[in-house]
Design a protein around this motif. Structure first.
Motif, PDB file in Angstrom:
ATOM      1  N   LEU A   1      54.188   8.311 -75.984  1.00 51.66           N
ATOM      2  CA  LEU A   1      53.893   9.957 -74.829  1.00 51.66           C
ATOM      3  C   LEU A   1      52.880  11.224 -75.453  1.00 51.66           C
ATOM      4  CD1 LEU A   1      56.126  11.265 -73.771  1.00 51.66           C
ATOM      5  CD2 LEU A   1      57.617  11.875 -75.242  1.00 51.66           C
ATOM      6  N   LYS A   2      53.439  11.137 -77.337  1.00 54.84           N
ATOM      7  CA  LYS A   2      52.450  12.121 -78.350  1.00 54.84           C
ATOM      8  C   LYS A   2      51.004  12.389 -77.605  1.00 54.84           C
ATOM      9  CE  LYS A   2      51.588  13.449 -82.795  1.00 54.84           C
ATOM     10  NZ  LYS A   2      49.972  13.578 -82.443  1.00 54.84           N
ATOM     11  N   ALA A   3      50.129  11.005 -77.163  1.00 56.04           N
ATOM     12  CA  ALA A   3      49.478  10.609 -77.077  1.00 56.04           C
ATOM     13  C   ALA A   3      48.885  11.707 -75.490  1.00 56.04           C
ATOM     14  CB  ALA A   3      48.565   8.900 -77.110  1.00 56.04           C
ATOM     15  N   GLY A   4      49.830  11.268 -74.320  1.00 56.32           N
ATOM     16  CA  GLY A   4      49.324  11.139 -73.068  1.00 56.32           C
ATOM     17  C   GLY A   4      49.144  12.295 -73.419  1.00 56.32           C
ATOM     18  N   LEU A   5      50.539  13.337 -74.055  1.00 59.81           N
ATOM     19  CA  LEU A   5      50.312  15.011 -74.222  1.00 59.81           C
ATOM     20  C   LEU A   5      49.400  15.270 -74.383  1.00 59.81           C
ATOM     21  CD1 LEU A   5      52.599  17.596 -73.671  1.00 59.81           C
ATOM     22  CD2 LEU A   5      53.437  17.197 -75.407  1.00 59.81           C
ATOM     23  N   ASP A   6      48.769  14.811 -75.678  1.00 53.51           N
ATOM     24  CA  ASP A   6      47.090  14.874 -76.626  1.00 53.51           C
ATOM     25  C   ASP A   6      46.713  15.452 -75.602  1.00 53.51           C
ATOM     26  OD1 ASP A   6      49.355  14.894 -78.947  1.00 53.51           O
ATOM     27  OD2 ASP A   6      48.108  13.414 -79.775  1.00 53.51           O
ATOM     28  N   GLU A   7      46.305  14.769 -74.919  1.00 51.75           N
ATOM     29  CA  GLU A   7      45.038  14.100 -74.272  1.00 51.75           C
ATOM     30  C   GLU A   7      45.077  15.765 -73.042  1.00 51.75           C
ATOM     31  OE1 GLU A   7      43.984  10.978 -70.344  1.00 51.75           O
ATOM     32  OE2 GLU A   7      44.385  10.063 -72.179  1.00 51.75           O
ATOM     33  N   LEU A   8      46.469  15.751 -72.595  1.00 54.40           N
ATOM     34  CA  LEU A   8      46.230  16.324 -71.428  1.00 54.40           C
ATOM     35  C   LEU A   8      46.554  18.016 -71.994  1.00 54.40           C
ATOM     36  CD1 LEU A   8      49.648  15.598 -69.005  1.00 54.40           C
ATOM     37  CD2 LEU A   8      47.280  15.727 -67.947  1.00 54.40           C
ATOM     38  N   LEU A   9      46.628  18.116 -72.988  1.00 62.81           N
ATOM     39  CA  LEU A   9      46.280  19.132 -73.669  1.00 62.81           C
ATOM     40  C   LEU A   9      44.760  19.633 -74.501  1.00 62.81           C
ATOM     41  CD1 LEU A   9      50.312  20.004 -75.541  1.00 62.81           C
ATOM     42  CD2 LEU A   9      49.436  20.912 -73.207  1.00 62.81           C
TER      43      LEU A   9
ATOM     44  N   ALA B   1      51.051   8.824 -70.422  1.00 58.17           N
ATOM     45  CA  ALA B   1      51.876   7.721 -71.425  1.00 58.17           C
ATOM     46  C   ALA B   1      52.054   5.883 -71.116  1.00 58.17           C
ATOM     47  CB  ALA B   1      53.171   8.495 -71.676  1.00 58.17           C
ATOM     48  N   ALA B   2      52.091   6.207 -69.334  1.00 56.64           N
ATOM     49  CA  ALA B   2      51.846   4.728 -69.414  1.00 56.64           C
ATOM     50  C   ALA B   2      50.297   4.098 -69.432  1.00 56.64           C
ATOM     51  CB  ALA B   2      52.691   4.526 -67.856  1.00 56.64           C
ATOM     52  N   LEU B   3      49.660   4.451 -69.219  1.00 56.69           N
ATOM     53  CA  LEU B   3      48.277   4.023 -69.343  1.00 56.69           C
ATOM     54  C   LEU B   3      48.271   4.013 -70.964  1.00 56.69           C
ATOM     55  CD1 LEU B   3      46.245   5.863 -66.897  1.00 56.69           C
ATOM     56  CD2 LEU B   3      47.237   3.476 -66.695  1.00 56.69           C
ATOM     57  N   VAL B   4      48.386   5.001 -72.351  1.00 58.30           N
ATOM     58  CA  VAL B   4      48.954   4.333 -73.402  1.00 58.30           C
ATOM     59  C   VAL B   4      48.947   3.334 -74.096  1.00 58.30           C
ATOM     60  CG1 VAL B   4      48.374   5.708 -75.426  1.00 58.30           C
ATOM     61  CG2 VAL B   4      47.618   6.775 -73.355  1.00 58.30           C
ATOM     62  N   SER B   5      50.472   3.501 -73.004  1.00 53.33           N
ATOM     63  CA  SER B   5      50.927   2.301 -73.577  1.00 53.33           C
ATOM     64  C   SER B   5      50.567   0.724 -73.074  1.00 53.33           C
ATOM     65  CB  SER B   5      52.801   2.120 -72.656  1.00 53.33           C
ATOM     66  OG  SER B   5      53.262   1.069 -73.016  1.00 53.33           O
ATOM     67  N   LEU B   6      49.589   0.216 -71.760  1.00 50.30           N
ATOM     68  CA  LEU B   6      49.091  -0.369 -71.825  1.00 50.30           C
ATOM     69  C   LEU B   6      48.487  -0.756 -72.604  1.00 50.30           C
ATOM     70  CD1 LEU B   6      49.693  -0.126 -67.945  1.00 50.30           C
ATOM     71  CD2 LEU B   6      50.564  -1.902 -68.990  1.00 50.30           C
ATOM     72  N   GLU B   7      47.251   0.074 -72.839  1.00 47.34           N
ATOM     73  CA  GLU B   7      46.133   0.035 -73.442  1.00 47.34           C
ATOM     74  C   GLU B   7      46.401  -1.017 -74.761  1.00 47.34           C
ATOM     75  OE1 GLU B   7      43.355   3.559 -71.935  1.00 47.34           O
ATOM     76  OE2 GLU B   7      44.052   3.933 -73.172  1.00 47.34           O
TER      77      GLU B   7
ATOM     78  N   ASP C   1      49.068  -2.808 -75.391  1.00 46.42           N
ATOM     79  CA  ASP C   1      49.635  -3.900 -74.985  1.00 46.42           C
ATOM     80  C   ASP C   1      49.042  -4.272 -73.671  1.00 46.42           C
ATOM     81  OD1 ASP C   1      51.063  -5.919 -75.322  1.00 46.42           O
ATOM     82  OD2 ASP C   1      53.127  -5.237 -75.448  1.00 46.42           O
ATOM     83  N   PRO C   2      48.456  -4.655 -73.042  1.00 47.54           N
ATOM     84  CA  PRO C   2      48.191  -5.002 -72.149  1.00 47.54           C
ATOM     85  C   PRO C   2      48.791  -6.161 -71.487  1.00 47.54           C
ATOM     86  CG  PRO C   2      46.328  -5.072 -73.451  1.00 47.54           C
ATOM     87  CD  PRO C   2      47.365  -5.206 -74.296  1.00 47.54           C
ATOM     88  N   ASP C   3      49.079  -6.623 -72.492  1.00 52.35           N
ATOM     89  CA  ASP C   3      50.543  -8.288 -71.733  1.00 52.35           C
ATOM     90  C   ASP C   3      51.828  -7.901 -71.803  1.00 52.35           C
ATOM     91  OD1 ASP C   3      47.846  -9.902 -72.768  1.00 52.35           O
ATOM     92  OD2 ASP C   3      49.558 -10.059 -74.417  1.00 52.35           O
ATOM     93  N   GLN C   4      52.122  -6.000 -70.892  1.00 48.55           N
ATOM     94  CA  GLN C   4      53.339  -5.631 -71.090  1.00 48.55           C
ATOM     95  C   GLN C   4      53.266  -5.925 -68.981  1.00 48.55           C
ATOM     96  OE1 GLN C   4      54.452  -2.139 -72.998  1.00 48.55           O
ATOM     97  NE2 GLN C   4      52.336  -2.065 -72.877  1.00 48.55           N
ATOM     98  N   VAL C   5      54.611  -6.539 -69.133  1.00 47.25           N
ATOM     99  CA  VAL C   5      54.368  -6.868 -67.297  1.00 47.25           C
ATOM    100  C   VAL C   5      54.655  -5.163 -66.511  1.00 47.25           C
ATOM    101  CG1 VAL C   5      56.345  -7.384 -65.301  1.00 47.25           C
ATOM    102  CG2 VAL C   5      55.813  -9.180 -67.612  1.00 47.25           C
ATOM    103  N   ALA C   6      55.652  -4.415 -67.431  1.00 48.75           N
ATOM    104  CA  ALA C   6      55.662  -3.357 -66.920  1.00 48.75           C
ATOM    105  C   ALA C   6      55.508  -2.237 -68.325  1.00 48.75           C
ATOM    106  CB  ALA C   6      56.688  -2.838 -66.371  1.00 48.75           C
ATOM    107  N   PRO C   7      54.601  -0.807 -68.022  1.00 48.57           N
ATOM    108  CA  PRO C   7      54.231   0.264 -69.078  1.00 48.57           C
ATOM    109  C   PRO C   7      55.993   0.404 -70.125  1.00 48.57           C
ATOM    110  CG  PRO C   7      54.213   1.216 -67.890  1.00 48.57           C
ATOM    111  CD  PRO C   7      54.052  -0.254 -67.566  1.00 48.57           C
ATOM    112  N   THR C   8      55.900   0.274 -71.375  1.00 53.11           N
ATOM    113  CA  THR C   8      57.623   0.447 -72.104  1.00 53.11           C
ATOM    114  C   THR C   8      56.564   1.497 -73.159  1.00 53.11           C
ATOM    115  OG1 THR C   8      58.192  -1.010 -72.071  1.00 53.11           O
ATOM    116  CG2 THR C   8      59.021   0.270 -74.062  1.00 53.11           C
ATOM    117  N   ILE C   9      57.230   2.773 -72.572  1.00 53.71           N
ATOM    118  CA  ILE C   9      56.893   4.815 -73.452  1.00 53.71           C
ATOM    119  C   ILE C   9      57.591   4.339 -74.687  1.00 53.71           C
ATOM    120  CG2 ILE C   9      56.235   6.530 -73.076  1.00 53.71           C
ATOM    121  CD1 ILE C   9      56.389   6.774 -70.241  1.00 53.71           C
TER     122      ILE C   9
END
Length: 504
Positions: A454-462, A433-439, A441-449
């Protein structure tokens, strides 16, 4: 004439006067060396000058495993530092790949050239978890004068090639004195042991090529607080009683004639927190020697138990014990390590403060003689898959350093869809989910989920294409349905969801 019979003038130069001079000089040097042989420094002569003639004195020989080399040096340093004792260190050269001891050194003639006086050979060995090292004698002789004037010689030598031991030999005109010195050194090796109260793991230098490497490697003692352990209190209480409560009341239990040696088995699907729980226990036992054995290092279980016996209180951790302790009716070949483990557990005295902590993903495969006989496994604790409440707690725990803008509805959905998964799965879910967040909004200093991350990260894993990933994370023992949930029949032995753990 053949080609080999052809010769040139360059191949048979005529002798010159300077050649004859060189031959005469060489002959003179050899003659002088032979005439003055008795005056040349020699190992045997140096020993005899210090000790006198000891033709009939026996040599007391003792040895330790190579991983104890650093402890032998600490013992020597402590013994030599005692008041009134004086010592001179004598280095040797030419000893490589040679078998010899003090008896051979005492009787070397002047023509025995391989072993001779030289510089002291040393090696720096690890002596602590933070990169500390100790300079140790590799091969050398100590000429020691005792407080009462008694003289003795000691040979310290680390084995060569396949000799995986460190030797100390002592010779003295008084044999009883030599035996007493050897006995005192053995006591000091235990008293001054660098592994006492440390966490160490077994490695393997199979061919002994790196003499600076140790079979034991220092590890940093972990500190996992209770709040980072998502485990039901009643489950943790069972574990703590066997490991911590016994240690806390060791003296009272001994006084009451109760045994301290005990074993505990943590079993359950991969990723349910067995290793993490052990790390929590290690942090609560700061003075306990912990010996970690996993993978190919299981063949060192005998050495681990010997160290635990000497350095108790101790904990011996054997991970994935099913690799060496499969039921004899299921194994296709003999399992010598199984019998070694059981013999070592039985061989420890009942009052020995040693706890064995074993882990397995397949308790149903274990040898019954290990799991059912009292004194080997006293408590078996099932580490179950996390239920919905635990999965929610895990997601909150792992998001500690992440920005979090997830609604309750999105969190509820993620918890429901991840039924049947482990703590490892939850940790990877937030990373995705953090990787999806950075994709996004690449300008984030730290990822905000956010919800969509969260849904995209779970979809990817499942996704069916990530089936192998889910298996690796303990998220798909037998497949998921369309909601991402694993069916109950996927867990052999009927794993339930009443007792979550926390994966390492």
């Amino acid at each position: 004439m053949t080609l080999t019979d052809e010769r040139t003038d360059d191949e048979h130069p005529a002798p010159e006067l300077r050649d004859l001079r060189r031959l005469v000089d060489r002959a003179v040097r050899l003659t002088v060396k032979a005439a003055r042989a008795d005056e040349q420094p020699n190992v045997a002569r140096r020993l005899r000058l210090f000790l006198g003639r000891l033709d009939d004195a026996p040599v007391v020989d003792d040895s330790w495993p190579v991983y104890d080399h650093v402890n032998v040096q600490r013992a020597l340093d402590a013994w030599l530092a005692e008041p009134g004792r004086d010592a001179e260190v004598m280095g040797l050269a030419g000893f490589q790949h040679m078998e010899f001891g003090l008896s051979e050194l005492l009787h070397l003639g002047p023509d025995f050239m391989p072993v001779r006086l030289g510089g002291l050979a040393t090696v720096n060995l690890p002596s602590g978890p933070d990169g500390e090292t100790l300079r140790c004698i590799h091969t050398g002789v100590l000429l020691v004068t005792e407080p009462d004037g008694t003289r003795l010689a000691m040979l310290v030598r680390s084995g060569e090639m396949m000799d995986r031991r460190v030797h100390v030999q002592v010779v003295c005109a008084d044999t009883a004195r030599a035996e007493a010195v050897a006995g005192r050194l053995r006591e000091l090796v235990i008293e001054r042991n660098v592994f006492r109260g440390r966490v160490v793991s077994f490695g393997d230098d199979i061919f002994g090529q790196d003499r600076g490497a140790s079979l034991l490697t220092f590890q940093t003692r972990p500190h996992v607080p209770r709040e980072h352990l998502v485990l039901p209190e009643e489950v943790l209480a069972q574990i703590r009683r066997q490991v911590l409560t016994v240690a806390e009341h060791r003296d009272a239990l001994r006084a009451g004639g109760q045994h301290l040696r005990r074993g505990i088995l943590l079993y359950g699907p991969p990723g349910t927190g067995k290793t993490h729980t052990i790390r929590h226990l290690m942090g609560l036992l700061p003075d306990t020697t912990v010996l970690l054995i996993s993978g190919p290092a299981v063949r060192f279980v005998g050495e681990a138990c010997a160290i635990a016996r000497n350095l108790q209180p101790a904990m011996v951790v054997v991970e994935d014990v099913d690799l060496i302790a499969m039921d004899r009716h299921l194994a296709h070949e003999a399992q010598p390590m199984l019998f070694e483990l059981m013999n070592q557990m039985d061989g420890l005295a009942a009052e020995a403060d040693v706890v064995f902590v074993l882990t397995t993903n397949r308790a149903d495969l274990l040898e019954q003689a290990l799991t059912t006989r009292p004194g080997r496994i006293d408590q078996a604790v099932e580490m179950e898959l996390p239920d919905a409440g635990a999965r929610r707690e895990l997601l909150h725990l792992y998001r500690a350093e992440l920005g979090w803008e997830v609604s309750d509805a999105a969190l509820d959905s993620a918890v429901e869809r991840s039924e049947g998964t482990t703590a490892s799965f939850a940790k990877e879910l937030l990373r995705r989910a953090a990787l999806v967040s950075l994709e996004r909004d690449p300008d984030q200093v730290a990822p905000t989920i956010r919800d969509e991350d969260l849904k995209a990260g779970l979809d990817e894993l499942l996704d069916s294409r990530n089936r192998m990933t889910r298996r690796a994370l303990g998220g798909e023992p037998g497949g998921h349905d369309e909601t991402g949930a694993a069916p109950p029949e996927a867990y052999p032995g009927g794993w339930s969801s009443a007792g979550p753990g926390l994966a390492p």
